[in-house]
Design an enzyme around this catalytic site. Structure first.
Site, short mmCIF file in Angstrom:
data_model
loop_
_atom_site.label_atom_id
_atom_site.label_comp_id
_atom_site.label_asym_id
_atom_site.label_seq_id
_atom_site.Cartn_x
_atom_site.Cartn_y
_atom_site.Cartn_z
N GLU A 1 27.76 40.81 44.35
CA GLU A 1 28.11 41.40 45.64
C GLU A 1 29.47 42.10 45.54
O GLU A 1 30.31 41.74 44.72
CB GLU A 1 28.16 40.33 46.73
CG GLU A 1 26.77 39.77 47.02
CD GLU A 1 26.73 38.79 48.19
OE1 GLU A 1 25.78 38.87 48.97
OE2 GLU A 1 27.66 37.97 48.32
N CYS B 1 36.67 45.17 47.27
CA CYS B 1 36.79 43.85 46.64
C CYS B 1 35.69 43.77 45.58
O CYS B 1 34.51 43.82 45.91
CB CYS B 1 36.61 42.79 47.72
SG CYS B 1 36.66 41.11 47.08
N CYS C 1 30.40 32.14 39.02
CA CYS C 1 31.78 31.80 38.62
C CYS C 1 31.77 30.40 38.01
O CYS C 1 31.11 29.50 38.53
CB CYS C 1 32.70 31.82 39.84
SG CYS C 1 34.43 31.47 39.42
N CYS D 1 35.50 25.69 42.30
CA CYS D 1 36.40 25.23 43.37
C CYS D 1 35.53 24.65 44.49
O CYS D 1 34.50 25.22 44.85
CB CYS D 1 37.23 26.40 43.90
SG CYS D 1 38.34 27.10 42.65
N CYS E 1 34.37 26.88 47.61
CA CYS E 1 33.96 28.28 47.39
C CYS E 1 32.46 28.40 47.12
O CYS E 1 31.92 27.71 46.25
CB CYS E 1 34.74 28.85 46.21
SG CYS E 1 34.28 30.56 45.81
N CYS F 1 36.53 35.80 52.22
CA CYS F 1 36.96 35.16 50.97
C CYS F 1 36.11 33.94 50.67
O CYS F 1 35.93 33.09 51.54
CB CYS F 1 38.40 34.68 51.09
SG CYS F 1 39.60 35.98 51.26
N1 SAH Z 1 38.64 33.47 41.00
C1 SAH Z 1 39.71 34.27 41.53
C2 SAH Z 1 39.22 35.43 42.35
C3 SAH Z 1 38.51 35.04 43.64
S1 SAH Z 1 39.49 35.57 44.98
C4 SAH Z 1 40.66 33.37 42.31
O1 SAH Z 1 40.36 32.20 42.44
O2 SAH Z 1 41.71 33.83 42.73
C5 SAH Z 1 38.77 34.75 46.31
C6 SAH Z 1 39.77 33.95 47.10
O3 SAH Z 1 39.10 33.30 48.17
C7 SAH Z 1 40.42 32.87 46.26
O4 SAH Z 1 41.74 32.69 46.64
C8 SAH Z 1 39.58 31.68 46.67
O5 SAH Z 1 40.21 30.46 46.40
C9 SAH Z 1 39.41 31.93 48.14
N2 SAH Z 1 38.32 31.17 48.75
C10 SAH Z 1 37.28 30.59 48.14
N3 SAH Z 1 36.48 29.97 49.03
C11 SAH Z 1 37.03 30.18 50.23
C12 SAH Z 1 36.68 29.80 51.56
N4 SAH Z 1 35.58 29.08 51.80
N5 SAH Z 1 37.47 30.20 52.58
C13 SAH Z 1 38.57 30.95 52.34
N6 SAH Z 1 38.96 31.35 51.12
C14 SAH Z 1 38.20 30.95 50.07
#
Ligand code: SAH
Length: 356
Positions: free
Chosen positions: A95, A109, A116, A120, A123, A343
């Protein structure tokens, strides 16, 4: 079905010139083709009427015009944010999101991996696991996809954030390779100051990136002020803890003279207390000057892990304490949540991710 033709975006300039030479075509055609491919609205080389017809046909037969193919596009209710589901040549899907801003900027973006590996807890992409790394062409063509759509209204992509699916520094070569193509005046010509790579804290690669000589912005997903909390929500923290990530961020600033942004997803009852805010400010300031750091507070978007978003006053108080502790912070409500484009919400539905 798989398409064995290489994507034109995965072809180096030299390789394109060599291909043209074999056909008795002059080298300047390479620039002409790149210009069309990068900034034009054409959906196939057959539409490039300023090229000789046999060349157009040979291009179409030899290369895919794009490494990604649009399956479906959704627009948020406010009509601003748009999310594309894109199919790769081997049938996997990713996406990509367009975030226009008051006609003044068009930020894209991009995803760097299908799925991935970082897992986390909060996520949605992490739930997929890693499907595979993307090539340079598959990253760059996400921007070309939006560029073609914007070309119809005379606009271009102005900003690129590597914050889609995947961990950019876990696919280091394609991330740096695509950033170079974006910066190259012969290709996209996007200022490195408008390119941001986000990482969950792959420390050795943060150092490698600092040494690349690419003056791009770095965002670091911190999400906690101590190892216990961070380790519970981000498995990567078992390899590189908070102090190591902050130290690597400070080295990045020192080397590149760019400010670092810390992403901080706000999870109620997990990382949103006043005490945590004070600890976070102190931890950041132990490593960085006030002018060199900025915290983006991202309210948790609906996703896995059973987390909740804190109430707005609580998040505002958190930001205030960071300010008092000498760290600039912005509370950012991410857009496009109604189409799961916020995000951490990018995820290809079950069955879609499998090669077909
Ligand atoms: N893997 C990289 C790039 C992804 S950026 C990184 O971790 O930075 C996407 C961002 O959204 C990251 O900061 C991630 O931690 C955040 N994110 C993931 N799940 C989320 C959620 N449910 N709500 C808000 N932010 C989230």
């Amino acid at each position: 079905m798989n398409d064995a033709r290489p994507a034109i975006s995965d072809l180096s300039d030299q390789a394109l010139v060599a291909w043209l030479r074999e056909r008795g075509e002059p080298a300047y055609r390479a620039r002409q083709i790149r210009r069309h491919a990068t900034h034009g609205a054409a959906r196939s080389p057959v539409e490039l009427t300023d090229l000789p017809k046999p060349l157009r046909e040979a291009l179409a037969a030899s290369f895919r015009w794009s490494a990604v193919e649009l399956v479906r596009e959704e627009a948020s209710a406010d009509g601003e944010t748009r999310k594309a589901l894109l199919r790769l040549a081997d049938g996997h899907h990713i996406e990509s999101v367009l975030m226009p801003h008051h006609g003044a900027r068009n930020a894209v973006c991009v995803s760097t991996q299908a799925g991935c590996p970082m897992a986390c807890a909060f996520c949605a992409t992490g739930e997929m696991g890693l499907v595979r790394d993307l090539t340079v062409g598959e990253i760059v063509d996400q921007i070309r996809h939006w560029q073609r759509e914007l070309a119809h209204r005379g606009e271009r992509v102005s900003h690129v954030v590597y914050m889609g699916m995947g961990e950019p520094l876990h696919n280091y070569r394609s991330t740096t390779g695509s950033a170079r193509t974006l910066m190259d005046p012969e290709h996209f010509g996007i200022s490195p100051r408008r390119i941001t790579v986000s990482t969950c804290g792959v420390v050795p690669k943060m150092d490698a990136l600092a040494a690349e000589g690419l003056p791009i912005n770095l965002a670091v997903s911190l999400h906690a002020a101590d190892d216990e909390t961070r380790g519970a929500i981000m498995p990567i923290n078992r390899k590189w803890g908070v102090e190591e990530v902050l130290a690597a961020s400070a080295r990045y600033v020192k080397k590149t003279k760019r400010r670092v942004t810390f992403e901080y997803v706000m999870l109620a009852g997990v990382n949103d207390s006043e005490r945590t805010a004070r600890d976070l400010a102190a931890a950041i300031r132990r490593h960085l000057r006030a002018a060199d750091a900025h915290v983006n507070l991202i309210p948790y978007n609906a996703g896995p892990g059973g987390f909740r978003r804190p109430a707005v006053p609580r998040m505002e108080r958190f930001a205030e304490i960071l300010h008092e502790g000498g760290v600039a912070a912005t509370l950012r409500i991410s857009r496009g949540q109604d189409i799961a484009a916020g995000c951490g919400q990018l995820k290809v539905p079950e069955g879609k991710a499998a090669a077909v």
